[in-house]
Motif scaffolding. Structure first.
Motif, mmCIF file in Angstrom:
data_model
loop_
_atom_site.group_PDB
_atom_site.id
_atom_site.type_symbol
_atom_site.label_atom_id
_atom_site.label_comp_id
_atom_site.label_asym_id
_atom_site.label_seq_id
_atom_site.Cartn_x
_atom_site.Cartn_y
_atom_site.Cartn_z
ATOM 1 N N PHE A 1 68.963 81.372 -8.749
ATOM 2 C CA PHE A 1 69.712 81.236 -7.584
ATOM 3 C C PHE A 1 70.339 79.895 -7.500
ATOM 4 O O PHE A 1 70.096 78.929 -7.907
ATOM 5 N N ASN A 2 71.683 79.685 -6.784
ATOM 6 C CA ASN A 2 72.241 78.614 -6.508
ATOM 7 C C ASN A 2 71.921 78.199 -4.933
ATOM 8 O O ASN A 2 71.568 78.908 -4.079
ATOM 9 N N LEU A 3 72.095 76.940 -4.955
ATOM 10 C CA LEU A 3 71.710 76.237 -3.624
ATOM 11 C C LEU A 3 72.602 76.574 -2.712
ATOM 12 O O LEU A 3 72.379 76.857 -1.412
ATOM 13 N N ASP A 4 73.779 76.548 -2.853
ATOM 14 C CA ASP A 4 75.047 76.537 -1.810
ATOM 15 C C ASP A 4 76.278 76.828 -2.336
ATOM 16 O O ASP A 4 76.530 76.737 -3.664
ATOM 17 N N GLU A 5 77.202 77.065 -1.340
ATOM 18 C CA GLU A 5 78.884 77.291 -1.719
ATOM 19 C C GLU A 5 79.571 76.924 -0.746
ATOM 20 O O GLU A 5 78.876 77.218 0.645
ATOM 21 N N TYR A 6 80.805 76.459 -0.624
ATOM 22 C CA TYR A 6 81.486 76.232 0.440
ATOM 23 C C TYR A 6 81.832 77.758 1.234
ATOM 24 O O TYR A 6 81.926 78.846 0.538
ATOM 25 N N TYR A 7 82.032 77.559 2.616
ATOM 26 C CA TYR A 7 82.166 79.008 3.124
ATOM 27 C C TYR A 7 83.524 78.634 4.112
ATOM 28 O O TYR A 7 83.363 77.743 5.092
ATOM 29 N N PRO A 8 84.295 79.543 4.057
ATOM 30 C CA PRO A 8 84.658 80.595 3.081
ATOM 31 C C PRO A 8 84.930 80.009 1.698
ATOM 32 O O PRO A 8 85.621 79.081 1.808
ATOM 33 N N ALA A 9 84.897 80.811 0.980
ATOM 34 C CA ALA A 9 85.236 80.515 -0.604
ATOM 35 C C ALA A 9 85.616 81.837 -1.411
ATOM 36 O O ALA A 9 84.544 82.802 -1.022
ATOM 37 N N SER A 10 86.389 81.670 -2.343
ATOM 38 C CA SER A 10 86.601 82.829 -3.047
ATOM 39 C C SER A 10 86.197 82.302 -4.369
ATOM 40 O O SER A 10 86.354 81.299 -4.562
#
Ligand code: GLP
Length: 231
Positions: A62-71
């Protein structure tokens, strides 16, 4: 909280890698972080794999996070970082990778990641960095202990430090992070000294989310000498 201060970044990465791989054969789920701090640890991990000393073929991530929105094709996305630094260099299976779907609607992005976590979580070994303001993942100051996977607004200093115009992200909450069986936090550089000192010695408070880790029974901190100057 077990705190280890190392002379420099290389030694910190090697010490954190030892803790990460200690007991990894019994771990089913790994929690992975992005940021500049774990880069050498990831290279060392890839080195171990290349030498045939380690395999992550049976692990779920699992990863902790991602920018939103992002492709996923965005060059500044955390997905890109993971592809370049981790997934392409290790034998983690594509079907075992859980990652926020930051191109979906807010509701679908949160629901789908929460469902994946409900199905395969909690995390056995969680890697963490720390923000200059004490954030963990993208749990900015003010995040509460019962916060779960959600979309958040980024603090201005986080945007500046990350050199980004992006002002939102999808993140694991404090709750999912604290439910990990083992947590390994890495801190490097003098700009982390204040946040690290507060996390270790200050009051446990949502004003500095990393301080919550003091309530975790199995959390390890690895700091280099510059991050540890105020300890
Ligand atoms: C970022 C990420 C965190 C990361 C932290 C530190 O904003 N959301 O997961 O741990 O900030 O990053 P770095 O290691 O580049 O200092």
């Amino acid at each position: 909280m077990h705190v280890t201060v190392c002379d420099n970044y290389d030694e910190m990465s090697a010490a954190a890698l030892r803790e990460f791989t200690n007991g990894i054969s019994e771990a089913r789920v790994l929690g992975l972080a992005t940021g500049s701090t774990p880069l050498l640890l990831y290279s060392m991990l890839a080195g171990e794999y290349k030498k045939g000393r380690l395999s992550l073929a049976d692990k779920i991530t699992f990863n902790l996070d991602e920018y939103y929105p992002a492709s996923r094709s965005d060059t500044d996305s955390y997905w890109r970082y993971m592809q370049d630094n981790v997934f392409s260099r290790l034998d983690i299976r594509a079907q075992n990778i859980n990652f926020p779907e930051a191109s979906l609607s807010e509701e679908d992005a949160v629901t789908s990641y929460a469902k994946a976590y409900a199905r395969s979580g909690p995390v056995d070994i969680q890697l963490l960095g720390i923000g200059c303001n004490g954030h963990i993942a993208f749990n900015e100051p003010g995040s509460q202990t019962d916060s779960c996977i959600r979309i958040v607004r980024l603090a201005r200093d986080t945007m500046e430090r990350n050199s980004t115009q992006r002002d939102r992200a999808i993140t694991m909450g404090i709750k999912e992070i604290m439910d990990s069986r083992k947590i390994i936090l890495l801190a490097s550089g003098k700009e982390k000294a204040h946040a690290l000192a507060y996390a270790i010695k200050g009051p446990v408070s949502s004003a500095l989310p990393a301080s919550f880790l003091r309530r975790h029974g199995n959390a390890f901190v690895f700091a280099d000498a510059s991050a540890a100057t105020l300890l």
